[in-house]
Write a protein that holds these residues in place. Sequence first.
Motif, PDB file in Angstrom:
ATOM      1  N   SER A  17      41.448  41.879  35.175  1.00  0.00           N
ATOM      2  CA  SER A  17      41.170  42.114  36.705  1.00  0.00           C
ATOM      3  C   SER A  17      41.254  42.902  37.454  1.00  0.00           C
ATOM      4  N   VAL A  64      28.060  38.355  39.749  1.00  0.00           N
ATOM      5  CA  VAL A  64      29.111  38.075  39.712  1.00  0.00           C
ATOM      6  C   VAL A  64      29.912  36.862  40.119  1.00  0.00           C
ATOM      7  N   ARG A  67      33.403  34.927  39.237  1.00  0.00           N
ATOM      8  CA  ARG A  67      34.551  35.538  38.254  1.00  0.00           C
ATOM      9  C   ARG A  67      34.700  37.078  39.742  1.00  0.00           C
ATOM     10  N   LYS A  83      38.399  40.878  41.779  1.00  0.00           N
ATOM     11  CA  LYS A  83      37.337  40.594  39.953  1.00  0.00           C
ATOM     12  C   LYS A  83      37.886  40.691  39.472  1.00  0.00           C
ATOM     13  N   ASN A  84      37.835  39.412  38.852  1.00  0.00           N
ATOM     14  CA  ASN A  84      38.505  38.972  37.041  1.00  0.00           C
ATOM     15  C   ASN A  84      37.514  38.726  36.494  1.00  0.00           C
ATOM     16  N   SER A  85      38.340  38.497  34.786  1.00  0.00           N
ATOM     17  CA  SER A  85      36.725  39.104  33.967  1.00  0.00           C
ATOM     18  C   SER A  85      35.867  40.341  34.031  1.00  0.00           C
ATOM     19  N   LYS A  87      33.968  43.405  33.008  1.00  0.00           N
ATOM     20  CA  LYS A  87      33.109  44.100  32.194  1.00  0.00           C
ATOM     21  C   LYS A  87      32.157  45.559  32.293  1.00  0.00           C
ATOM     22  N   ASP A  90      29.992  45.888  35.769  1.00  0.00           N
ATOM     23  CA  ASP A  90      30.816  45.965  36.712  1.00  0.00           C
ATOM     24  C   ASP A  90      31.659  47.462  36.797  1.00  0.00           C
TER      25      ASP A  90
END
Length: 126
Positions: A17, A64, A67, A83-85, A87, A90
Motif C-alpha cells: 500500500s 483501480v 483498491r 493505493k492498496n493491493s 500491482k 500501477d
Amino acid sequence: QVQLVESVGGLVQTGASLGLSCAASGRTFSDYTMCWFRQVPGKAREFVAAIRWSGGSTRYADSVKGRFTVSKDTAKKMVYIQKNSLKPEDTAVYYCAAGARLIWSTYDHGTRYEQWGQGNQVTVSS
C-alpha cells in the motif's frame, strides 16, 4: 491562482500500500473538482480518481476501483489517494490536478483541469 504540491512517491512491492497527498493553496475550493491522473512514458495520461470539493462525490477508473480511495481534508486543503493491493501495472508518474466549476460528467477529461502538481513516480516491483 491555485498551487498544488504533491508528496513524494516511492518504490513498493506488489501487494503493498502507498498513500499520496496533494496540498492545495491559493484560494477557496468550494467549486473545484480534484483528481489524480497517472502517466507511463510513451502512453497517454490516464484518469485514476476524482473528488468534488463540495459534497465529496468520488469517481474511479475501473482499473483501480476497490483498491484506491480518494479523500480530502477541507480544513487542511489536502487531497489524498490511498493505493492498496498495488500491482506492477500501477507503476506510473502520478499527478494531482484541480479544475474549477467542472461539469461532473467530464471528471475524467484531463483537459478540464487547469492546475497540475509536479507529479511523482510510483514504482511497483513484481
